[in-house]
Design an enzyme around this catalytic site. Sequence first.
Site, PDB file in Angstrom:
ATOM      1  N   GLY A  34      70.041 -99.455 -13.324  1.00  9.12           N
ATOM      2  CA  GLY A  34      71.398 -98.912 -13.368  1.00  9.12           C
ATOM      3  C   GLY A  34      71.592 -97.931 -12.222  1.00  9.12           C
ATOM      4  CG  LEU A  35      75.645 -97.392 -10.680  1.00  9.79           C
ATOM      5  CD1 LEU A  35      77.075 -96.976 -11.028  1.00  9.79           C
ATOM      6  CD2 LEU A  35      75.536 -97.752  -9.196  1.00  9.79           C
ATOM      7  CB  SER A  36      71.724 -92.574  -8.725  1.00  9.16           C
ATOM      8  OG  SER A  36      71.250 -91.250  -8.784  1.00  9.16           O
ATOM      9  N   GLY A  37      72.015 -91.665 -12.000  1.00 16.93           N
ATOM     10  CA  GLY A  37      72.785 -90.848 -12.935  1.00 16.93           C
ATOM     11  C   GLY A  37      73.295 -91.619 -14.147  1.00 16.93           C
ATOM     12  CB  SER A  38      73.287 -95.204 -15.119  1.00 19.60           C
ATOM     13  OG  SER A  38      71.933 -95.535 -14.885  1.00 19.60           O
ATOM     14  N   GLY A  39      71.476 -92.783 -16.479  1.00 21.58           N
ATOM     15  CA  GLY A  39      70.717 -92.307 -17.642  1.00 21.58           C
ATOM     16  C   GLY A  39      69.395 -93.031 -17.870  1.00 21.58           C
ATOM     17  CE  LYS A  40      67.853 -95.750 -12.697  1.00 22.42           C
ATOM     18  NZ  LYS A  40      69.111 -95.069 -12.365  1.00 22.42           N
ATOM     19  CB  SER A  41      65.112 -90.464 -15.849  1.00 22.44           C
ATOM     20  OG  SER A  41      64.859 -91.036 -14.595  1.00 22.44           O
ATOM     21  CB  SER A 108      65.393-102.077  -9.736  1.00 21.27           C
ATOM     22  OG  SER A 108      65.695-101.698 -11.059  1.00 21.27           O
TER      23      SER A 108
HETATM   24  N1  LIG Z   1      74.584 -91.234 -23.401  1.00 12.79           N
HETATM   25  C1  LIG Z   1      73.870 -90.819 -22.350  1.00 12.79           C
HETATM   26  N2  LIG Z   1      72.756 -91.511 -21.993  1.00 12.79           N
HETATM   27  C2  LIG Z   1      72.041 -91.110 -20.920  1.00 12.79           C
HETATM   28  N3  LIG Z   1      72.312 -90.017 -20.165  1.00 12.79           N
HETATM   29  C3  LIG Z   1      73.389 -89.280 -20.500  1.00 12.79           C
HETATM   30  C4  LIG Z   1      74.209 -89.660 -21.591  1.00 12.79           C
HETATM   31  N4  LIG Z   1      75.192 -88.755 -21.690  1.00 12.79           N
HETATM   32  C5  LIG Z   1      75.009 -87.860 -20.712  1.00 12.79           C
HETATM   33  N5  LIG Z   1      73.919 -88.147 -19.982  1.00 12.79           N
HETATM   34  C6  LIG Z   1      73.432 -87.363 -18.836  1.00 12.79           C
HETATM   35  O1  LIG Z   1      73.431 -88.188 -17.675  1.00 12.79           O
HETATM   36  C7  LIG Z   1      72.364 -87.813 -16.809  1.00 12.79           C
HETATM   37  C8  LIG Z   1      71.509 -89.041 -16.528  1.00 12.79           C
HETATM   38  O2  LIG Z   1      70.516 -88.663 -15.610  1.00 12.79           O
HETATM   39  P1  LIG Z   1      69.201 -89.504 -15.352  1.00 12.79           P
HETATM   40  O3  LIG Z   1      68.609 -89.970 -16.635  1.00 12.79           O
HETATM   41  O4  LIG Z   1      68.349 -88.670 -14.452  1.00 12.79           O
HETATM   42  O5  LIG Z   1      69.807 -90.756 -14.553  1.00 12.79           O
HETATM   43  P2  LIG Z   1      69.007 -91.854 -13.722  1.00 12.79           P
HETATM   44  O6  LIG Z   1      67.554 -91.750 -14.054  1.00 12.79           O
HETATM   45  O7  LIG Z   1      69.631 -93.155 -14.167  1.00 12.79           O
HETATM   46  O8  LIG Z   1      69.307 -91.575 -12.293  1.00 12.79           O
HETATM   47  C9  LIG Z   1      71.569 -86.728 -17.519  1.00 12.79           C
HETATM   48  O9  LIG Z   1      71.983 -85.480 -17.021  1.00 12.79           O
HETATM   49  C10 LIG Z   1      71.978 -86.937 -18.973  1.00 12.79           C
HETATM   50  O10 LIG Z   1      71.868 -85.754 -19.733  1.00 12.79           O
HETATM   51 MG   LIG Z   2      65.909 -91.286 -12.851  1.00 15.30          MG
END
Ligand SMILES: Nc1ncnc2c1ncn2[C@@H]1O[C@H](COP(=O)(O)OP(=O)(O)O)[C@@H](O)[C@H]1O
Ligand SMILES: [Mg+2]
Length: 199
Positions: A34-41, A108
């Site tokens: 998923g996109l950066s910031g989508s919540g993967k981590s 990815s």
């Molecule tokens: N339902 C949700 N699921 C995942 N992340 C969320 C959700 N709602 C808000 N967030 C916030 O979105 C951000 C996702 O960041 P991160 O997991 O680092 O993204 P990624 O690893 O995809 O780049 C976090 O700050 C998280 O707290």
């Molecule tokens: Mg991440």
Amino acid sequence: MTHNPNIIWHPTAITKSDRQSLNGHKSCALWFTGLSGSGKSVLANAVDEKLYRMGIQSYVLDGDNIRHGLNKDLGFQTEDRIENIRRIGEVAKLFVDSGQMILTAFISPFREDRDMVRALFPEEEFFEIYVKCPLHVCEQRDPKGLYKKARNGEIKHFTGIDSPYEAPRSPDFIIESDQISISAGADLIITELQSKGII
Ligand SMILES: Nc1ncnc2c1ncn2[C@@H]1O[C@H](COP(=O)(O)OP(=O)(O)O)[C@@H](O)[C@H]1O
Ligand SMILES: [Mg+2]
């Protein structure tokens, strides 16, 4: 690279199935894309924590962490990007062979790279999880301030801004992270794993 005939696979005394029996659960790879910031981590870690509390062997491989170590020799040009994903795929496969659940959190963005990884696994051991979230929401979240830098031109080829993200056509699960909470998203994945008889 051509196969070296002097390198011969050594069969292991203890098999993957032995290790799965010992652990009391199967093993598979959960590939978050998923996109950066989508919540993967955040999601991968929430699932990992729930699995841990259930007594299930699991581990998370996270994009940036891997680039600090195993893949610190790689950059972001096409060749290195492919090699980055290939190595993660191979490491994930080792974890599955060791009887553990492995969760990977990498943007990815390219379908071809993800399909290359999928091809390393039997069907029942690899699940692509599309963490779906509109770009404007990811950009609002901007947990690492990277979108801001990309918009300012400080980062080039940033996924979603000046580099494409190819959404999965038939992911195994979709988590819409702008629609449900982190914990509810993690619970959905756990329930799926249970219904598939993996855990
Ligand atoms: N339902 C949700 N699921 C995942 N992340 C969320 C959700 N709602 C808000 N967030 C916030 O979105 C951000 C996702 O960041 P991160 O997991 O680092 O993204 P990624 O690893 O995809 O780049 C976090 O700050 C998280 O707290
Ligand atoms: Mg991440």
